[in-house]
Every structure is written in C-alpha cells, then in structure tokens.
Design a protein around this motif. Structure first.
Motif, PDB file in Angstrom:
ATOM      1  N   ALA A 179       0.815  -1.219   0.000  1.00  0.00           N
ATOM      2  CA  ALA A 179       0.000   0.000   0.000  1.00  0.00           C
ATOM      3  C   ALA A 179       0.847   1.267   0.000  1.00  0.00           C
ATOM      4  N   GLY A 180       2.067   1.170   0.490  1.00  0.00           N
ATOM      5  CA  GLY A 180       2.933   2.346   0.526  1.00  0.00           C
ATOM      6  C   GLY A 180       3.887   2.438  -0.646  1.00  0.00           C
ATOM      7  N   ALA A 181       3.737   1.589  -1.654  1.00  0.00           N
ATOM      8  CA  ALA A 181       4.646   1.595  -2.819  1.00  0.00           C
ATOM      9  C   ALA A 181       4.564   2.932  -3.543  1.00  0.00           C
ATOM     10  N   SER A 182       5.711   3.330  -4.102  1.00  0.00           N
ATOM     11  CA  SER A 182       5.759   4.606  -4.815  1.00  0.00           C
ATOM     12  C   SER A 182       6.069   4.443  -6.297  1.00  0.00           C
ATOM     13  N   SER A 183       6.292   3.194  -6.750  1.00  0.00           N
ATOM     14  CA  SER A 183       6.611   2.972  -8.159  1.00  0.00           C
ATOM     15  C   SER A 183       6.059   1.637  -8.626  1.00  0.00           C
ATOM     16  N   ILE A 184       5.730   1.567  -9.894  1.00  0.00           N
ATOM     17  CA  ILE A 184       5.249   0.324 -10.492  1.00  0.00           C
ATOM     18  C   ILE A 184       6.315  -0.769 -10.420  1.00  0.00           C
ATOM     19  N   HIS A 185       7.587  -0.383 -10.363  1.00  0.00           N
ATOM     20  CA  HIS A 185       8.691  -1.344 -10.314  1.00  0.00           C
ATOM     21  C   HIS A 185       8.683  -2.145  -9.011  1.00  0.00           C
ATOM     22  N   GLU A 186       8.040  -1.631  -7.979  1.00  0.00           N
ATOM     23  CA  GLU A 186       7.950  -2.353  -6.708  1.00  0.00           C
ATOM     24  C   GLU A 186       6.845  -3.403  -6.723  1.00  0.00           C
ATOM     25  N   LEU A 187       6.058  -3.451  -7.779  1.00  0.00           N
ATOM     26  CA  LEU A 187       4.861  -4.291  -7.796  1.00  0.00           C
ATOM     27  C   LEU A 187       4.946  -5.435  -8.802  1.00  0.00           C
ATOM     28  N   LEU A 188       6.114  -5.635  -9.414  1.00  0.00           N
ATOM     29  CA  LEU A 188       6.227  -6.616 -10.495  1.00  0.00           C
ATOM     30  C   LEU A 188       6.194  -8.056  -9.999  1.00  0.00           C
ATOM     31  N   GLY A 189       6.404  -8.272  -8.714  1.00  0.00           N
ATOM     32  CA  GLY A 189       6.352  -9.632  -8.179  1.00  0.00           C
ATOM     33  C   GLY A 189       4.997  -9.991  -7.592  1.00  0.00           C
ATOM     34  N   ASP A 190       4.060  -9.076  -7.649  1.00  0.00           N
ATOM     35  CA  ASP A 190       2.729  -9.325  -7.086  1.00  0.00           C
ATOM     36  C   ASP A 190       1.784  -9.860  -8.161  1.00  0.00           C
ATOM     37  N   ASP A 191       0.738 -10.556  -7.729  1.00  0.00           N
ATOM     38  CA  ASP A 191      -0.288 -11.015  -8.652  1.00  0.00           C
ATOM     39  C   ASP A 191      -1.241  -9.873  -8.992  1.00  0.00           C
ATOM     40  N   TRP A 192      -1.655  -9.824 -10.259  1.00  0.00           N
ATOM     41  CA  TRP A 192      -2.575  -8.815 -10.759  1.00  0.00           C
ATOM     42  C   TRP A 192      -3.825  -9.502 -11.304  1.00  0.00           C
TER      43      TRP A 192
END
Length: 324
Positions: A179-192
C-alpha cells in the motif's frame, strides 16, 4: 387536390421529369401523367411547361409546389408522432451495459424518472467491462453501453459520444503489504487481476508497465471477466488491479480499497455512450439518455459529499452539461 397529387408535383419539381419522378416514387409514368392532368383540371390553371428537356413549372406551379412540400412534411411529422404514441403503449426492452463506477453513482438516480415516463419499457442492465460489451453491441444483444471508449481498432462497427475523462490508477485492498509503494517497479512480483479485450492487451500492458521501463510480469497477470469478481478478489486477497480512480470513492469500496500513490502517470481514459454505427437509437434509448444527461448535470452541481468525491477526479467532456 389530393395527397397523391401533392406527392407527384413535388417529385416532378425535384427530379425535372415525369419519368424520373415516377421512378423515384415507385409508380408508373402513366399514373404520374394522369395525376398531373387531373391536378391542372382541378386547379383550372396551367401548372407545367413542357419542353424537349423535360418539364418545368409555371409561376402557379411553383407556388403550389411550396404548399405541396409543406403538406408532405406535415404528413411525415404526423406519421412520426403517431408512431411514437404506438410505441409508447407497446411492451419494449432496452438493454444497457454500464461501467461499474457509473452504475454505482448515477444509475439509481436515472431509473426513477425514466420509469415514470416509460413504464412499459423493460430494462436489462449489465454492470461490467467495456471490453465484454463491445461484442454484445455488435451482435445486437446490447442496445447501448455507457463505458470506456477504447482504441479505434477495438471500436470497429461502433460509434461513441464522450462523457467524462477520468484518471485510472493501481488499486489494492486496504492494509495491503504494498500500500505504501511509490513505483510500479515495486509491484512486479505481485499477482494482478485485470480485464482487457482481445485487441486491448498490448495497449494496457504498455500503459501499465512497458512505457515506464518495466517488464510485463506475465506469470503474475490474471484475467477477470466480471467486475464484481475482480473487485472481490482485490478486496479479499493481495492481488492488485488497475481501474478508474472514481471507483475508489464510491460508498461500496471506500475504506476497503485504496489507490496507490505511484510516481508513474497513467494516460486518462474516457467514458462515453457507445452504440452501433449508423443506427438511430430507439425512443426508449433516447429518453434514457436524456434522463442520464439530466442526472449528470445535477450530479456535477450537487452538494452530496459522495458525488463530490467521485467526480473530483472526473472532467466532463464539452457540451455534456447541455445534454447527451
């Protein structure tokens, strides 16, 4: 003077000859000739001048043509008005797809006045994604869609009228570890969990990842074909999604989902009225859209706190306040 004679003289004036007028009207040349002779006899005036190039009108004939045109236009208007009265009493069905955030904020305001005006119309409402609605529109099982206007290659056979431009954002459940991420690059290991039509995957992947220098995490991307299913998964799991910012401000989702504050900027999207090309909407569809336009205008000016939150990130298309 008789109505068929008015049709004949108006057609002769428009086409320049009895033969062409007969062809346009779908009658025989002899019928037009006889009708014009009877008309002149009834009027006791010469209405036509004959010459080698066809047929012309005398001053009296030109005056009569103007009256004939007005009579025929009035007859056409009368037929349309009577058709509307016939339609008003006959059972009808109107099938409409509505994008989720618009359905949750405006639909309940549109239905009461529409139903009061057209109680004989049975509504069939779909709360879902635009990508799923486009094929239904083309095949005729949907009459209208109020939803996202896609790229031209997805809109073949359809036409659109823009209503709103809105921001889209990455969203997660409240309390999500990212929830505190500031960039899309921090989210590449998560499921979408996302939604896109057959022609829209590349555009969405580019908007979310590629244009920001991120590799598309294909093994983490899942496809949902239902808005309620997608939102439930985001609320109940750690899956992420990409959806309209106004959706996070609706009463049903506010507090359970959050929009991530990422430094990447995503291109705005446009919601509009989408229907089949070159097809005039039915009277029921026209009246639904008229009531929808009234509620849009009322919502923009509303003092309701929820509506202000929803429409804070929405920009109206030019002319929407005056009608749809």
């Amino acid at each position: 003077m008789k109505l068929h004679q008015m049709r004949y003289i108006a057609a002769v004036a428009a086409h320049g000859s009895i033969r062409a007028a007969a062809r346009a009207l779908g009658v025989t040349q002899a019928a037009v000739t006889q009708g014009m002779r009877e008309l002149e006899a009834d009027c006791q005036l010469a209405l036509f001048t004959r010459h080698s190039g066809g047929i012309g009108l005398t001053p009296a004939g030109r005056d009569l043509v103007q009256h004939a045109q007005r009579i025929l236009e009035q007859m056409h208007q009368a037929e349309q008005d009577l058709a509307r009265h016939r339609d008003a009493g006959a059972p009808q069905r109107l099938s409409i797809g509505i994008t989720p955030w618009v359905a949750q904020t405006l639909l309940a305001r549109v239905l009461p006045p529409f139903r009061a005006e057209m109680p004989h119309v049975q509504l069939e409402l779909f709360d879902g994604f635009s990508a799923l609605a486009y094929p239904k529109l083309r095949e005729g099982s949907l009459d209208l869609m109020i939803g996202r206007i896609a790229a031209p290659d997805e809109m073949l056979g359809l036409q659109s009228t823009p209503l709103f431009t809105y921001e889209a954002t990455v969203m997660a459940r409240a309390g999500h570890p990212r929830a505190g991420a500031s960039s899309i690059h921090e989210l590449l290991g998560d499921d979408w969990v996302l939604n896109f039509g057959p022609g829209g995957e590349r555009e969405l992947m580019d908007q979310l990842f590629t244009q920001h220098g991120a590799a598309v995490p294909r093994h983490h991307i899942h496809l949902a074909q239902s808005a309620s299913l997608m939102l439930t998964l985001v609320q109940k799991t750690d899956m992420l999604t990409f959806c309209p910012w106004p959706l996070a401000e609706t009463a049903s989702l506010r507090g359970s989902m959050v929009a991530l504050q990422l430094r990447e900027q995503f291109a705005p999207r446009t919601v509009g009225i989408i229907r089949r090309s070159n097809e005039t909407p039915s009277l029921a569809a026209q009246r639904f859209l008229a009531h929808f336009a009234e509620q849009v205008q009322a919502s923009v000016q509303s003092d309701d706190a929820e509506l202000r939150r929803v429409f804070y990130s929405v920009e109206m298309a030019p002319g929407v306040g005056a009608g749809v």
